[in-house]
Design an enzyme around this catalytic site. Structure first.
Site, mmCIF file in Angstrom:
data_model
loop_
_atom_site.group_PDB
_atom_site.id
_atom_site.type_symbol
_atom_site.label_atom_id
_atom_site.label_comp_id
_atom_site.label_asym_id
_atom_site.label_seq_id
_atom_site.Cartn_x
_atom_site.Cartn_y
_atom_site.Cartn_z
ATOM 1 N N THR A 181 59.512 67.615 94.476
ATOM 2 C CA THR A 181 58.356 68.063 93.687
ATOM 3 C C THR A 181 58.724 69.052 92.585
ATOM 4 O O THR A 181 57.843 69.623 91.958
ATOM 5 C CB THR A 181 57.314 68.761 94.594
ATOM 6 O OG1 THR A 181 57.969 69.849 95.260
ATOM 7 C CG2 THR A 181 56.734 67.801 95.611
ATOM 8 N N LYS A 182 60.004 69.235 92.334
ATOM 9 C CA LYS A 182 60.387 70.236 91.338
ATOM 10 C C LYS A 182 60.315 69.659 89.913
ATOM 11 O O LYS A 182 60.180 68.452 89.732
ATOM 12 C CB LYS A 182 61.798 70.760 91.654
ATOM 13 C CG LYS A 182 61.907 71.489 93.010
ATOM 14 C CD LYS A 182 60.947 72.655 93.123
ATOM 15 C CE LYS A 182 61.276 73.737 94.137
ATOM 16 N NZ LYS A 182 61.381 73.404 95.531
ATOM 17 N N ASN A 183 60.449 70.535 88.915
ATOM 18 C CA ASN A 183 60.310 70.097 87.513
ATOM 19 C C ASN A 183 61.315 69.015 87.124
ATOM 20 O O ASN A 183 60.988 68.084 86.395
ATOM 21 C CB ASN A 183 60.450 71.289 86.567
ATOM 22 C CG ASN A 183 59.225 72.180 86.609
ATOM 23 O OD1 ASN A 183 58.325 71.962 87.429
ATOM 24 N ND2 ASN A 183 59.176 73.166 85.751
#
Ligand SMILES: *Cc1c(COP(=O)(O)O)cnc(C)c1O
Length: 375
Positions: A181-183
């Site tokens: 779910t990170k950038n």
């Protein structure tokens, strides 16, 4: 009502093409594509070295080990973070010493760090919460005064900048996560940036068993005897992970500006809803926009979370203050009221749906739902 997820990745044709290229190559593990990714990240972060790794947790862990941190040492960090920040410190053999956060941002309060320094303190691990960089100039000054290392937990902040400083530029290392779910994401992955050549000479072998040669070296030069010079761990990045990440680095500024638009849309849409607070954005700061949290009354938070979920709107809580989670409570004897700002935020925060492909209509829908729930 249609479902608005909390997060959606937007890996597409470019990433599929890139991973296909990796699959057609001979090296699935650490090789040239990792090298290419490392160069791209070092250039983006304007520093000498980037080391691709298997997770941010591992990057934090070996950063601390590379600084010689171990049994009997203390490392200062924040209780308003994901547990991995503190477990990496414990994994390195040290004790996490928490310092309370700023009430208006959730970041570690630099003015409270000096009071927590003891003879055993070896490093500070600041966390750039939600994508907002900590005041690194202040933290650097404290580290210099007490001769401490700095390892940034930059899991939320690749694109951020504050007072002209990027992650890692005033630290020994800054650690990044490429978790689902990170950038930037490749499902699971991480890495670190550093400007320190000597430290990199320790870190590179340390992240791969302490070996002096890699599988890709063998493929290039043929077999040559390798040595194990120091103890190491196994947390290298594979070509497959790097192949997914590379196209995302190329469009990182575009995706950030899209997320900034969505954030502005939220800020406008939430304006005037009584009982909703948005974390403060200090001046001279470029927010990396990893999460979009709002802070509501502590007595209403769980109600708002449940009501949004009932309406098929994805929400999560980042984070309940970690010193009050059972493990830390039992191990170190923490009680409520120890870090009041972190506890307050932990009791009031919820993160709204936030991802690159989110439509403005969805933002309006979420804001309307919150307005109705809080009425
Ligand atoms: C995601 C995250 C981590 C852990 O990252 P992994 O790559 O999953 O190890 C550490 N710290 C913070 C603040 C995070 O959000």
């Amino acid at each position: 009502m249609s479902r608005i997820p909390f997060y959606l990745h937007n890996l597409g044709d470019e990433e599929i093409e890139s991973i296909t290229r990796a699959l057609r190559g001979e090296i699935l593990t650490t090789g040239d594509i990792v090298k290419e990714f490392e160069s791209a990240m070092a250039a983006y972060l304007r520093q000498q070295h980037f080391l691709g790794m298997s997770s941010c947790t591992a990057a934090l862990h070996i950063s601390l080990k590379s600084l010689g941190i171990g049994e009997g040492d203390e490392v200062i960090t924040t209780p308003m973070t994901f547990i991995a920040t503190a477990t990496a410190i414990i994994e390195a053999g040290a004790k996490p010493v928490f310092v309370d956060v700023e009430a208006d941002t959730g970041n570690i309060d630099a003015d409270k760090i000096a009071a927590a320094v003891t003879d055993r303190t070896k490093a500070i691990v600041p966390v750039h919460l939600y994508g907002l960089m900590c005041d690194m100039k202040k933290i650097r000054a404290i580290a210099d005064r007490f001769q401490l290392g700095i390892v940034e937990d930059s899991a939320h902040c690749v694109e951020g900048e504050r007072d002209g400083v990027k992650p890692g530029q005033l630290a020994d290392t800054a650690c990044f996560s490429f978790y689902a779910t990170k950038n930037l994401t490749c499902g699971e992955g991480g890495g670190l940036v550093t400007n320190n050549n000597e430290l990199m000479k320790i870190l590179r072998p340390m992240h791969l068993h302490g070996m002096t040669k890699t599988a890709a070296d063998r493929q290039k030069e043929g077999y040559k005897h390798w040595d194990m010079v120091d103890f190491g761990w196994k947390c290298n990045m594979s070509n497959l992970q790097a192949a997914l990440l590379l196209p995302q680095v190329r469009k990182i500024e575009q995706t950030l500006s899209r997320r900034e638009q969505i954030a502005q849309c939220y800020i406008a849409g939430l304006q005037g809803i009584k009982g909703v607070q948005i974390p403060h954005l200090p001046k001279n700061t470029r927010h990396a926009r990893h999460l979009f949290p709002i802070w509501v009354d502590a007595t209403k938070r769980d109600y708002v979370v449940n009501e949004l979920q009932k309406r098929n709107i994805g929400v999560v809580v980042n984070y309940r203050a970690i010193h009050l989670l059972s493990y830390f409570k039992n191990k170190y004897g923490f009680r409520e009221g120890t870090f009041v700002n972190a506890e307050n935020i932990g009791n009031r925060t919820l993160s709204l749906p936030f991802y690159n492909e989110m439509s403005e209509d969805s933002v309006v829908l979420v804001c309307d739902a919150i307005r109705r729930i809080l009425k």
